[in-house]
Structure formats: C-alpha cells, structure tokens
Write a protein that holds these residues in place. Sequence first.
Motif, PDB file in Angstrom:
ATOM      1  N   GLY A   1      -3.662  17.152   4.087  1.00 55.76           N
ATOM      2  CA  GLY A   1      -4.160  17.900   5.226  1.00 55.76           C
ATOM      3  C   GLY A   1      -5.521  17.457   5.726  1.00 55.76           C
ATOM      4  N   THR A   2      -6.052  16.359   5.164  1.00 58.08           N
ATOM      5  CA  THR A   2      -7.355  15.846   5.613  1.00 58.08           C
ATOM      6  C   THR A   2      -7.237  14.361   5.920  1.00 58.08           C
ATOM      7  OG1 THR A   2      -8.266  15.003   3.527  1.00 58.08           O
ATOM      8  CG2 THR A   2      -8.415  17.391   3.886  1.00 58.08           C
TER       9      THR A   2
ATOM     10  N   VAL B   1       0.850  -1.182   0.000  1.00 56.56           N
ATOM     11  CA  VAL B   1       0.000   0.000   0.000  1.00 56.56           C
ATOM     12  C   VAL B   1       0.890   1.236   0.000  1.00 56.56           C
ATOM     13  CG1 VAL B   1      -1.780   1.293   1.223  1.00 56.56           C
ATOM     14  CG2 VAL B   1      -1.860  -1.210   1.200  1.00 56.56           C
ATOM     15  N   ARG B   2       0.685   2.085  -0.990  1.00 59.87           N
ATOM     16  CA  ARG B   2       1.404   3.356  -1.078  1.00 59.87           C
ATOM     17  C   ARG B   2       0.432   4.466  -0.725  1.00 59.87           C
ATOM     18  NH1 ARG B   2       6.063   2.960  -4.380  1.00 59.87           N
ATOM     19  NH2 ARG B   2       6.458   0.762  -4.647  1.00 59.87           N
ATOM     20  N   GLU B   3       0.891   5.454  -0.002  1.00 62.52           N
ATOM     21  CA  GLU B   3       0.063   6.632   0.265  1.00 62.52           C
ATOM     22  C   GLU B   3       0.551   7.764  -0.618  1.00 62.52           C
ATOM     23  OE1 GLU B   3      -1.439   8.174   3.697  1.00 62.52           O
ATOM     24  OE2 GLU B   3      -2.154   6.261   4.451  1.00 62.52           O
ATOM     25  N   LEU B   4      -0.349   8.345  -1.388  1.00 60.36           N
ATOM     26  CA  LEU B   4      -0.014   9.474  -2.250  1.00 60.36           C
ATOM     27  C   LEU B   4      -1.047  10.572  -2.050  1.00 60.36           C
ATOM     28  CD1 LEU B   4       0.821   7.611  -5.600  1.00 60.36           C
ATOM     29  CD2 LEU B   4       2.444   8.508  -3.929  1.00 60.36           C
ATOM     30  N   ASN B   5      -0.585  11.808  -2.046  1.00 62.86           N
ATOM     31  CA  ASN B   5      -1.507  12.940  -1.948  1.00 62.86           C
ATOM     32  C   ASN B   5      -2.116  13.241  -3.308  1.00 62.86           C
ATOM     33  OD1 ASN B   5      -1.225  13.583   0.833  1.00 62.86           O
ATOM     34  ND2 ASN B   5       0.755  14.524   0.408  1.00 62.86           N
ATOM     35  N   LEU B   6      -3.319  13.772  -3.289  1.00 60.19           N
ATOM     36  CA  LEU B   6      -4.036  14.097  -4.514  1.00 60.19           C
ATOM     37  C   LEU B   6      -4.835  15.370  -4.280  1.00 60.19           C
ATOM     38  CD1 LEU B   6      -4.173  12.551  -7.223  1.00 60.19           C
ATOM     39  CD2 LEU B   6      -6.254  11.470  -6.424  1.00 60.19           C
ATOM     40  N   TYR B   7      -4.832  16.250  -5.256  1.00 60.99           N
ATOM     41  CA  TYR B   7      -5.679  17.443  -5.166  1.00 60.99           C
ATOM     42  C   TYR B   7      -7.148  17.037  -5.181  1.00 60.99           C
ATOM     43  CZ  TYR B   7      -1.600  20.337  -6.258  1.00 60.99           C
ATOM     44  OH  TYR B   7      -0.377  20.953  -6.227  1.00 60.99           O
ATOM     45  N   ARG B   8      -7.978  17.815  -4.500  1.00 56.76           N
ATOM     46  CA  ARG B   8      -9.399  17.464  -4.387  1.00 56.76           C
ATOM     47  C   ARG B   8     -10.060  17.217  -5.729  1.00 56.76           C
ATOM     48  NH1 ARG B   8     -13.290  16.542  -1.329  1.00 56.76           N
ATOM     49  NH2 ARG B   8     -12.335  17.334   0.546  1.00 56.76           N
ATOM     50  N   ARG B   9      -9.799  18.071  -6.726  1.00 54.42           N
ATOM     51  CA  ARG B   9     -10.506  17.909  -8.015  1.00 54.42           C
ATOM     52  C   ARG B   9     -10.212  16.557  -8.643  1.00 54.42           C
ATOM     53  NH1 ARG B   9      -6.940  22.537 -10.883  1.00 54.42           N
ATOM     54  NH2 ARG B   9      -5.075  21.308 -11.155  1.00 54.42           N
ATOM     55  N   TYR B  10      -8.977  16.045  -8.455  1.00 51.93           N
ATOM     56  CA  TYR B  10      -8.636  14.726  -8.999  1.00 51.93           C
ATOM     57  C   TYR B  10      -9.111  13.609  -8.074  1.00 51.93           C
ATOM     58  CZ  TYR B  10      -5.703  17.699 -11.887  1.00 51.93           C
ATOM     59  OH  TYR B  10      -5.255  18.683 -12.729  1.00 51.93           O
ATOM     60  N   PHE B  11      -9.023  13.852  -6.771  1.00 55.73           N
ATOM     61  CA  PHE B  11      -9.505  12.880  -5.788  1.00 55.73           C
ATOM     62  C   PHE B  11     -10.985  12.567  -6.047  1.00 55.73           C
ATOM     63  CE2 PHE B  11     -11.535  11.675  -1.820  1.00 55.73           C
ATOM     64  CZ  PHE B  11     -10.635  10.790  -1.238  1.00 55.73           C
ATOM     65  N   ASP B  12     -11.775  13.619  -6.267  1.00 58.55           N
ATOM     66  CA  ASP B  12     -13.209  13.421  -6.496  1.00 58.55           C
ATOM     67  C   ASP B  12     -13.468  12.577  -7.741  1.00 58.55           C
ATOM     68  OD1 ASP B  12     -13.777  14.871  -4.211  1.00 58.55           O
ATOM     69  OD2 ASP B  12     -14.304  16.717  -5.278  1.00 58.55           O
ATOM     70  N   LEU B  13     -12.670  12.757  -8.792  1.00 58.23           N
ATOM     71  CA  LEU B  13     -12.809  11.951 -10.008  1.00 58.23           C
ATOM     72  C   LEU B  13     -12.441  10.491  -9.743  1.00 58.23           C
ATOM     73  CD1 LEU B  13     -11.278  14.411 -12.636  1.00 58.23           C
ATOM     74  CD2 LEU B  13     -13.678  13.716 -12.483  1.00 58.23           C
ATOM     75  N   VAL B  14     -11.367  10.274  -8.968  1.00 58.02           N
ATOM     76  CA  VAL B  14     -10.968   8.906  -8.625  1.00 58.02           C
ATOM     77  C   VAL B  14     -12.041   8.243  -7.773  1.00 58.02           C
ATOM     78  CG1 VAL B  14      -9.309   7.508  -7.316  1.00 58.02           C
ATOM     79  CG2 VAL B  14      -8.479   9.329  -8.812  1.00 58.02           C
ATOM     80  N   ALA B  15     -12.512   8.958  -6.734  1.00 51.73           N
ATOM     81  CA  ALA B  15     -13.500   8.395  -5.808  1.00 51.73           C
ATOM     82  C   ALA B  15     -14.817   8.075  -6.514  1.00 51.73           C
ATOM     83  CB  ALA B  15     -13.740   9.360  -4.651  1.00 51.73           C
ATOM     84  N   ALA B  16     -15.116   8.801  -7.590  1.00 52.38           N
ATOM     85  CA  ALA B  16     -16.345   8.553  -8.364  1.00 52.38           C
ATOM     86  C   ALA B  16     -16.140   7.468  -9.416  1.00 52.38           C
ATOM     87  CB  ALA B  16     -16.791   9.850  -9.038  1.00 52.38           C
TER      88      ALA B  16
END
Length: 116
Positions: A51-52, A7-22
């Motif tokens: 930060g979240t 498992v790797r932890e990588l940060n993602l900007y919200r706009r891209y995170f939302d696309l991945v999560a969807a």
Amino acid sequence: MSSTSRVRELNLYRRYFDLVAAGAKSIEVRVKYPHLADLTAGDVIRFRIKGTDETCEVEVKRVTEYAGFEALLDGEGPSAVNPTATRNEQLASIRAIYPPEKEALGAMAIEIQLLG
C-alpha cells in the motif's frame, strides 16, 4: 545486477522491511509457493511495504529449503531472521502470518544482501 537477473516484487510488513533496509536482516522467510519455487542466487527481490511506494532491493545470495519453520530457525539461527526477537517470538510471528496448511508446503530461507 547482471542482465540475467530477475526482479521479483514481494510485500513485507514494515517491521521486517525496516530490518532489511537497515541491513540487519540477512534471512527472509517464505513459504515455498509455486511462484517462488525457481527463486535462485543472483535474483533480485524488490521488497515493498504493501500500500506504499516504499521499496528496497536485495540480491538473493542463497535459497535453502526446510520442512518447516522450526527447522529453518534452528538451521539459520534466529538472529539472522530477526535480530530483535527471540526464537519463540519469531516462531509465533511467522505462524501468525502462515497457518499450518501453508507451512506444510515447506519453508524457504532466502539469504539476502541489501543492494546499495
């Protein structure tokens, strides 16, 4: 997830995170930093909004290396990287995140699949 998965932890900007999560984004773009050089199919990436505590996990299906971001977008198709932006918009956004000296390290297209 198999016991051999990393498992790797990588940060993602919200706009891209939302696309991945969807489930709308199937290709994550990264620079070939040394700590990602051994990323391989079957690994798990836990994306976090910096930060979240918000995270989502994806399985790596494939990793393909390209000389740069233009070649990556042409090879993978812009809609897989970000279905909400044009190729030129994406190129500008990616280059705003990664300056030329980072792009020179090589670009990685990481095919991802959202884990339930």
